[in-house]
Structure formats: C-alpha cells, structure tokens
Motif scaffolding. Structure first.
Motif, PDB file in Angstrom:
ATOM      1  N   PHE A  35       0.920  -1.214  -0.078  1.00  0.00           N
ATOM      2  CA  PHE A  35       0.118   0.017  -0.096  1.00  0.00           C
ATOM      3  C   PHE A  35       0.977   1.117  -0.061  1.00  0.00           C
ATOM      4  CE2 PHE A  35      -3.965  -2.202   1.341  1.00  0.00           C
ATOM      5  CZ  PHE A  35      -3.544  -3.373   1.666  1.00  0.00           C
ATOM      6  N   TYR A  37       0.174   5.064   1.618  1.00  0.00           N
ATOM      7  CA  TYR A  37      -0.666   5.897   2.377  1.00  0.00           C
ATOM      8  C   TYR A  37      -0.274   7.535   2.084  1.00  0.00           C
ATOM      9  CZ  TYR A  37      -3.697   2.244   4.472  1.00  0.00           C
ATOM     10  OH  TYR A  37      -4.711   1.455   4.668  1.00  0.00           O
ATOM     11  N   GLN A  39      -0.340  11.065   3.936  1.00  0.00           N
ATOM     12  CA  GLN A  39      -0.580  12.120   5.111  1.00  0.00           C
ATOM     13  C   GLN A  39      -0.387  13.303   5.268  1.00  0.00           C
ATOM     14  OE1 GLN A  39       1.758  11.260   8.938  1.00  0.00           O
ATOM     15  NE2 GLN A  39      -0.243  11.070  10.036  1.00  0.00           N
ATOM     16  N   ARG A  43      -2.846  15.431   9.157  1.00  0.00           N
ATOM     17  CA  ARG A  43      -2.497  14.107   9.864  1.00  0.00           C
ATOM     18  C   ARG A  43      -3.387  12.902   9.660  1.00  0.00           C
ATOM     19  NH1 ARG A  43      -2.203  15.741  15.864  1.00  0.00           N
ATOM     20  NH2 ARG A  43      -4.390  14.816  15.936  1.00  0.00           N
ATOM     21  N   GLN A  44      -4.466  13.106   8.948  1.00  0.00           N
ATOM     22  CA  GLN A  44      -5.399  12.102   8.475  1.00  0.00           C
ATOM     23  C   GLN A  44      -4.627  11.100   7.424  1.00  0.00           C
ATOM     24  OE1 GLN A  44      -8.724  11.346   9.497  1.00  0.00           O
ATOM     25  NE2 GLN A  44      -8.441   9.552   8.555  1.00  0.00           N
ATOM     26  N   MET A  45      -4.683   9.663   7.768  1.00  0.00           N
ATOM     27  CA  MET A  45      -3.979   8.767   6.861  1.00  0.00           C
ATOM     28  C   MET A  45      -4.958   8.467   5.696  1.00  0.00           C
ATOM     29  SD  MET A  45      -1.023   8.220   7.959  1.00  0.00           S
ATOM     30  CE  MET A  45      -0.853   6.449   7.291  1.00  0.00           C
ATOM     31  N   LEU A  47      -5.528   6.293   1.975  1.00  0.00           N
ATOM     32  CA  LEU A  47      -5.057   5.440   1.073  1.00  0.00           C
ATOM     33  C   LEU A  47      -4.865   5.918  -0.294  1.00  0.00           C
ATOM     34  CD1 LEU A  47      -4.334   2.482   0.422  1.00  0.00           C
ATOM     35  CD2 LEU A  47      -6.691   1.902   0.233  1.00  0.00           C
ATOM     36  N   ARG A  50      -3.258   0.576  -3.951  1.00  0.00           N
ATOM     37  CA  ARG A  50      -2.905  -0.818  -3.262  1.00  0.00           C
ATOM     38  C   ARG A  50      -2.556  -1.978  -4.383  1.00  0.00           C
ATOM     39  NH1 ARG A  50      -8.247  -2.510  -0.279  1.00  0.00           N
ATOM     40  NH2 ARG A  50      -8.681  -1.582  -2.163  1.00  0.00           N
ATOM     41  N   PHE A  91       3.725   7.155   3.074  1.00  0.00           N
ATOM     42  CA  PHE A  91       4.188   5.865   3.709  1.00  0.00           C
ATOM     43  C   PHE A  91       3.825   4.559   2.892  1.00  0.00           C
ATOM     44  CE2 PHE A  91       5.391   7.675   7.708  1.00  0.00           C
ATOM     45  CZ  PHE A  91       4.254   8.905   7.899  1.00  0.00           C
ATOM     46  N   MET A 102      -2.494  -7.100   9.418  1.00  0.00           N
ATOM     47  CA  MET A 102      -1.776  -5.827   9.959  1.00  0.00           C
ATOM     48  C   MET A 102      -0.847  -5.279   8.958  1.00  0.00           C
ATOM     49  SD  MET A 102      -1.106  -8.119  13.171  1.00  0.00           S
ATOM     50  CE  MET A 102      -1.059  -9.696  12.237  1.00  0.00           C
ATOM     51  N   LEU A 103      -0.740  -4.037   9.331  1.00  0.00           N
ATOM     52  CA  LEU A 103       0.310  -3.172   8.237  1.00  0.00           C
ATOM     53  C   LEU A 103       1.608  -3.135   8.766  1.00  0.00           C
ATOM     54  CD1 LEU A 103      -2.185  -0.588   6.886  1.00  0.00           C
ATOM     55  CD2 LEU A 103      -1.071  -2.110   5.688  1.00  0.00           C
ATOM     56  N   PHE A 105       4.730  -0.046   8.480  1.00  0.00           N
ATOM     57  CA  PHE A 105       4.957   0.874   7.697  1.00  0.00           C
ATOM     58  C   PHE A 105       6.237   1.312   7.434  1.00  0.00           C
ATOM     59  CE2 PHE A 105       0.902   3.089   7.002  1.00  0.00           C
ATOM     60  CZ  PHE A 105       0.154   2.358   8.152  1.00  0.00           C
ATOM     61  N   GLY A 106       6.662   1.872   6.257  1.00  0.00           N
ATOM     62  CA  GLY A 106       7.910   2.262   6.349  1.00  0.00           C
ATOM     63  C   GLY A 106       8.095   3.790   6.884  1.00  0.00           C
ATOM     64  N   GLY A 107       9.448   4.344   6.961  1.00  0.00           N
ATOM     65  CA  GLY A 107       9.619   5.833   7.737  1.00  0.00           C
ATOM     66  C   GLY A 107       9.127   6.857   7.075  1.00  0.00           C
TER      67      GLY A 107
END
Lengths: 115, 117
Positions: A35, A37, A39, A43-45, A47, A50, A91, A102-103, A105-107
């Motif tokens: 995925f 994402y 932001q 601050r809202q995540m 999508l 995918r 992200f 479960m996700l 995430f990268g940095g």
C-alpha cells in the motif's frame, strides 16, 4: 519479521511535473499486499493505492501508479501531473495475507510540491 | 456516517498518570487497530482486534492494554504513563473477512496527540 524501507526522507517536485517515490521491503512470503498511504498536514491517513503481490499488472489510480518489482522487492509510487494538494508525507506499507490484516509501515517520504 | 472517531484529540499527562483513549467506528467493521506514530517515523502497531471480545499484541505492546467489549469500540489504556509514550496515536478499522473474501483496506481516525511530562 518483515521490514519496509523508504530511502528518500524528503523530495520536492515542481507543480505539473512527475515524481517517483521509492520503497523496498523484505519478506520471505509470496502472498501479500502493498500500500501507499498519504498523510497531509491535517494528519489524516489516506489510502492512495494498493497492489496485490499475486497480480503482475501494476496498479493505477488516476494520477498515481506503482512500479511493482516482486523479485527485487521494490514498490515505487509515481505521481504524474503533481498538484499542490499532493504535498504530504507518503508511507509505504506491507501486509501479509493472513488473519489480522496488520500493516507494517516504512519511515515515510516528505513530498513538497512547489508552485 | 462518521467513519472512525477518536477521543480525545489532545491530552497532556504527568508521568505515572493513567488514561484511556477511545476509538469508535460506525462501519460495522470486524477488525480494529491501535498504532503510534513518533516524530519522523511511520506508524507502528500496538494492539489489534479481529472481533468483539478478542485482542492481540502488535509490534510495540509494552505499557499498553486494550479492550474490545463492543464491536464498534476499541479502547487503549495507559496504566502508568511514561515520557516515552509521548506520541500521536491512531486508531484504524477494516472490514475483515466477509463471506470468505478479505477486505483489507484500513480506515484511519484523525489521531490523538498525547504528551507525557
């Protein structure tokens, strides 16, 4: 455990141009999902796009597309015709195809679109 | 349809205090999650739930407890807050597995900024 690496902490692009964000991951599994994402400063995540690992065709969503290279474990995001509203943290995330969804995430990559 | 909501939006605690963060979703989703996001980092999974009455540990569960007494709510508790728990906390939900089909898109709440002094 799987890891997700985004090697570009910050990037910038001129409005209307194209930019590519990089993501690599490490897993021994063959069945998984990837995925991107977004932001924004709110601050809202959100999508963006995918990709199912079993699909060879790269996913596209309007101006957003991915380059999925399964053997290289690479999953880059291309944003075409960049807009000021694309300014955000992006992200990359990995999900096993198992119970829990479960996700990992990268940095993140901070993208600035300049007028 | 409010989606995923989180209460409160901001909170400041002193070291050793306790608090509970509430997550609510009105989409009838089976799966719910709690993540934390530290400055300059991606989200990390704290705990998750695959249904009412079930919970499981994620990547960083220490210092947190959770409960899922009702399908629409997922509570995150800090029994004795520490400065290392200063972070932004995100709740998310997903539909899960319905009729043998997996719906894996996660929908996120707006986040709670927690500062522990």
């Amino acid at each position: 455990a799987q890891t997700v690496t985004q090697s570009q902490p910050e990037m910038s692009v001129q409005e209307a141009e194209t930019v590519t964000l990089s993501c690599t991951y490490d897993t021994s599994e063959s069945n998984y999902y990837l995925f991107w994402y977004k932001q924004p400063p709110s601050r809202q995540m959100i999508l963006v796009i995918r990709q199912e690992a079993y699909k060879q065709q790269n996913a596209t969503e309007n101006r957003f597309s991915v380059n999925f290279q399964k053997a290289a474990k690479s999953f880059s995001l291309k944003i075409s015709d960049s807009q000021l509203g694309d300014t955000a943290m992006y992200f990359c995330a990995f999900m096993f195809n198992n119970a829990g969804n479960m996700l990992t995430f990268g940095g993140g990559t901070r993208l600035m679109v300049k007028p | 349809n409010a989606g995923v909501t989180q209460t409160p939006k901001f909170r400041v605690l002193k070291t050793g205090q306790s608090m509970t963060l509430l997550c609510a979703q009105d989409m009838n989703h089976e799966y719910m999650y709690w993540y934390r996001q530290d400055p300059g980092m991606g989200l990390r999974l704290i705990h998750y739930s695959v249904g009412e009455g079930t919970t499981a540990k994620g990547e960083v569960p220490d210092g947190y407890n959770v409960s899922r007494l009702k399908k629409q709510n997922f509570l995150l508790g800090l029994e004795s807050a520490a400065p290392s728990q200063t972070s932004v906390y995100f709740c998310a939900s997903s539909r899960g597995v319905v009729d043998n089909r997996r719906y894996n898109e996660q929908f996120f709440g707006p986040g709670t900024r927690l500062t522990v002094l």
